[in-house]
Design a protein around this motif. Structure first.
Motif, PDB file in Angstrom:
ATOM      1  N   THR A   1       0.859  -1.177   0.000  1.00  0.00           N
ATOM      2  CA  THR A   1       0.000   0.000   0.000  1.00  0.00           C
ATOM      3  C   THR A   1       0.892   1.221   0.000  1.00  0.00           C
ATOM      4  O   THR A   1       1.913   1.257   0.672  1.00  0.00           O
ATOM      5  CB  THR A   1      -0.916   0.028   1.242  1.00  0.00           C
ATOM      6  OG1 THR A   1      -0.098  -0.019   2.417  1.00  0.00           O
ATOM      7  CG2 THR A   1      -1.868  -1.146   1.250  1.00  0.00           C
ATOM      8  N   GLU A   2       0.495   2.204  -0.756  1.00  0.00           N
ATOM      9  CA  GLU A   2       1.302   3.411  -0.843  1.00  0.00           C
ATOM     10  C   GLU A   2       0.900   4.358   0.267  1.00  0.00           C
ATOM     11  O   GLU A   2      -0.262   4.720   0.419  1.00  0.00           O
ATOM     12  CB  GLU A   2       1.106   4.080  -2.201  1.00  0.00           C
ATOM     13  CG  GLU A   2       1.994   5.279  -2.387  1.00  0.00           C
ATOM     14  CD  GLU A   2       1.842   5.893  -3.769  1.00  0.00           C
ATOM     15  OE1 GLU A   2       2.318   7.013  -3.943  1.00  0.00           O
ATOM     16  OE2 GLU A   2       1.242   5.246  -4.634  1.00  0.00           O
ATOM     17  N   GLU A   3       1.879   4.737   1.061  1.00  0.00           N
ATOM     18  CA  GLU A   3       1.643   5.704   2.125  1.00  0.00           C
ATOM     19  C   GLU A   3       1.733   7.104   1.542  1.00  0.00           C
ATOM     20  O   GLU A   3       2.323   7.320   0.498  1.00  0.00           O
ATOM     21  CB  GLU A   3       2.676   5.530   3.242  1.00  0.00           C
ATOM     22  CG  GLU A   3       2.641   4.175   3.909  1.00  0.00           C
ATOM     23  CD  GLU A   3       1.396   3.949   4.745  1.00  0.00           C
ATOM     24  OE1 GLU A   3       0.807   4.935   5.207  1.00  0.00           O
ATOM     25  OE2 GLU A   3       1.011   2.793   4.916  1.00  0.00           O
ATOM     26  N   TRP A   4       1.162   8.064   2.238  1.00  0.00           N
ATOM     27  CA  TRP A   4       1.134   9.427   1.715  1.00  0.00           C
ATOM     28  C   TRP A   4       2.530  10.026   1.618  1.00  0.00           C
ATOM     29  O   TRP A   4       2.822  10.815   0.738  1.00  0.00           O
ATOM     30  CB  TRP A   4       0.230  10.313   2.567  1.00  0.00           C
ATOM     31  CG  TRP A   4       0.757  10.535   3.957  1.00  0.00           C
ATOM     32  CD1 TRP A   4       0.511   9.791   5.050  1.00  0.00           C
ATOM     33  CD2 TRP A   4       1.645  11.574   4.374  1.00  0.00           C
ATOM     34  NE1 TRP A   4       1.178  10.288   6.117  1.00  0.00           N
ATOM     35  CE2 TRP A   4       1.884  11.389   5.744  1.00  0.00           C
ATOM     36  CE3 TRP A   4       2.255  12.632   3.729  1.00  0.00           C
ATOM     37  CZ2 TRP A   4       2.710  12.216   6.473  1.00  0.00           C
ATOM     38  CZ3 TRP A   4       3.086  13.466   4.466  1.00  0.00           C
ATOM     39  CH2 TRP A   4       3.299  13.255   5.818  1.00  0.00           C
ATOM     40  N   PHE A   5       3.431   9.641   2.526  1.00  0.00           N
ATOM     41  CA  PHE A   5       4.750  10.260   2.530  1.00  0.00           C
ATOM     42  C   PHE A   5       5.683   9.637   1.494  1.00  0.00           C
ATOM     43  O   PHE A   5       6.780  10.129   1.295  1.00  0.00           O
ATOM     44  CB  PHE A   5       5.390  10.207   3.917  1.00  0.00           C
ATOM     45  CG  PHE A   5       5.379   8.846   4.544  1.00  0.00           C
ATOM     46  CD1 PHE A   5       6.345   7.926   4.243  1.00  0.00           C
ATOM     47  CD2 PHE A   5       4.383   8.504   5.445  1.00  0.00           C
ATOM     48  CE1 PHE A   5       6.333   6.687   4.824  1.00  0.00           C
ATOM     49  CE2 PHE A   5       4.370   7.261   6.030  1.00  0.00           C
ATOM     50  CZ  PHE A   5       5.353   6.345   5.713  1.00  0.00           C
TER      51      PHE A   5
ATOM     52  N   ASN B   1       4.738   9.414  -1.679  1.00  0.00           N
ATOM     53  CA  ASN B   1       4.364  10.059  -2.929  1.00  0.00           C
ATOM     54  C   ASN B   1       5.155  11.362  -3.068  1.00  0.00           C
ATOM     55  O   ASN B   1       5.073  12.255  -2.224  1.00  0.00           O
ATOM     56  CB  ASN B   1       2.868  10.352  -2.930  1.00  0.00           C
ATOM     57  CG  ASN B   1       2.356  10.759  -4.277  1.00  0.00           C
ATOM     58  OD1 ASN B   1       3.125  11.033  -5.194  1.00  0.00           O
ATOM     59  ND2 ASN B   1       1.034  10.809  -4.406  1.00  0.00           N
ATOM     60  N   PRO B   2       5.929  11.534  -4.137  1.00  0.00           N
ATOM     61  CA  PRO B   2       6.756  12.735  -4.280  1.00  0.00           C
ATOM     62  C   PRO B   2       5.936  14.005  -4.471  1.00  0.00           C
ATOM     63  O   PRO B   2       6.428  15.105  -4.197  1.00  0.00           O
ATOM     64  CB  PRO B   2       7.615  12.464  -5.511  1.00  0.00           C
ATOM     65  CG  PRO B   2       7.189  11.175  -6.069  1.00  0.00           C
ATOM     66  CD  PRO B   2       6.190  10.564  -5.182  1.00  0.00           C
ATOM     67  N   LEU B   3       4.695  13.877  -4.909  1.00  0.00           N
ATOM     68  CA  LEU B   3       3.862  15.060  -5.095  1.00  0.00           C
ATOM     69  C   LEU B   3       3.652  15.786  -3.767  1.00  0.00           C
ATOM     70  O   LEU B   3       3.702  17.016  -3.701  1.00  0.00           O
ATOM     71  CB  LEU B   3       2.510  14.666  -5.706  1.00  0.00           C
ATOM     72  CG  LEU B   3       1.530  15.798  -5.969  1.00  0.00           C
ATOM     73  CD1 LEU B   3       2.110  16.748  -7.013  1.00  0.00           C
ATOM     74  CD2 LEU B   3       0.202  15.254  -6.405  1.00  0.00           C
ATOM     75  N   TYR B   4       3.440  15.050  -2.709  1.00  0.00           N
ATOM     76  CA  TYR B   4       3.259  15.667  -1.391  1.00  0.00           C
ATOM     77  C   TYR B   4       4.522  16.387  -0.940  1.00  0.00           C
ATOM     78  O   TYR B   4       4.460  17.432  -0.300  1.00  0.00           O
ATOM     79  CB  TYR B   4       2.854  14.623  -0.353  1.00  0.00           C
ATOM     80  CG  TYR B   4       1.463  14.088  -0.563  1.00  0.00           C
ATOM     81  CD1 TYR B   4       0.351  14.889  -0.353  1.00  0.00           C
ATOM     82  CD2 TYR B   4       1.241  12.783  -0.982  1.00  0.00           C
ATOM     83  CE1 TYR B   4      -0.938  14.410  -0.539  1.00  0.00           C
ATOM     84  CE2 TYR B   4      -0.035  12.285  -1.167  1.00  0.00           C
ATOM     85  CZ  TYR B   4      -1.121  13.109  -0.947  1.00  0.00           C
ATOM     86  OH  TYR B   4      -2.381  12.638  -1.128  1.00  0.00           O
TER      87      TYR B   4
ATOM     88  N   VAL C   1       4.768  19.731  -3.008  1.00  0.00           N
ATOM     89  CA  VAL C   1       3.783  20.704  -2.540  1.00  0.00           C
ATOM     90  C   VAL C   1       4.162  21.204  -1.148  1.00  0.00           C
ATOM     91  O   VAL C   1       4.073  22.406  -0.857  1.00  0.00           O
ATOM     92  CB  VAL C   1       2.364  20.091  -2.567  1.00  0.00           C
ATOM     93  CG1 VAL C   1       1.367  20.997  -1.875  1.00  0.00           C
ATOM     94  CG2 VAL C   1       1.933  19.809  -3.991  1.00  0.00           C
ATOM     95  N   GLY C   2       4.606  20.321  -0.294  1.00  0.00           N
ATOM     96  CA  GLY C   2       5.021  20.729   1.049  1.00  0.00           C
ATOM     97  C   GLY C   2       6.210  21.665   1.030  1.00  0.00           C
ATOM     98  O   GLY C   2       6.266  22.642   1.790  1.00  0.00           O
ATOM     99  N   ALA C   3       7.175  21.393   0.147  1.00  0.00           N
ATOM    100  CA  ALA C   3       8.343  22.271   0.033  1.00  0.00           C
ATOM    101  C   ALA C   3       7.936  23.645  -0.487  1.00  0.00           C
ATOM    102  O   ALA C   3       8.424  24.676   0.000  1.00  0.00           O
ATOM    103  CB  ALA C   3       9.387  21.639  -0.876  1.00  0.00           C
ATOM    104  N   LEU C   4       7.023  23.678  -1.472  1.00  0.00           N
ATOM    105  CA  LEU C   4       6.563  24.969  -1.990  1.00  0.00           C
ATOM    106  C   LEU C   4       5.827  25.770  -0.922  1.00  0.00           C
ATOM    107  O   LEU C   4       6.020  26.985  -0.798  1.00  0.00           O
ATOM    108  CB  LEU C   4       5.668  24.760  -3.209  1.00  0.00           C
ATOM    109  CG  LEU C   4       6.379  24.321  -4.488  1.00  0.00           C
ATOM    110  CD1 LEU C   4       5.367  24.023  -5.580  1.00  0.00           C
ATOM    111  CD2 LEU C   4       7.342  25.392  -4.937  1.00  0.00           C
TER     112      LEU C   4
END
Length: 81
Positions: free
Chosen positions: A49-53, A55-58, A61-64
Motif C-alpha cells: 500500500t502506498e503511504e502518503w509520505f 508520494n513525491p507530489l506531497y 507541494v510541502g516544500a513549496l
C-alpha cells in the motif's frame, strides 16, 4: 598512604574491566552456531500500500508551501520607509 590506595583502586578497576570484557567475549562466542541445518517452507503473501509520505507530489507541494511561508515571514519583518 594515598598513593597506595589510588594504585589499588586503579588495579582493581583494570581487573574489573578485564573480567567484564572476558565474560562478554565468552557470551559473544557462545552465540556462534556452526552446524545448524534448518529447513522450513512457508508461503508468504505481501500486499503493498502506498503511504502518503512516499508520494513525491506531497513532498513538492510541502516544500513549496514551506518556501512561501518563509518568504511571507521574511517580507513581513521589513519596515516600510
Amino acid at each position: 598512604m594515598k598513593t597506595t590506595t589510588s594504585l589499588i583502586k586503579r588495579r582493581s578497576e583494570k581487573l574489573f574491566l578485564l573480567t567484564v570484557m572476558f565474560f562478554s567475549s565468552i557470551i559473544a562466542f557462545a552465540q556462534d552456531a556452526t552446524d545448524v541445518d534448518i529447513t522450513t517452507s512457508e508461503t508468504t503473501t505481501t500486499t503493498t500500500t502506498e503511504e502518503w509520505f512516499t508520494n513525491p507530489l506531497y513532498w513538492v507541494v510541502g516544500a513549496l508551501v514551506l518556501i512561501v511561508i518563509i518568504a511571507l515571514v521574511a517580507r513581513g519583518n521589513r519596515t516600510n520607509d
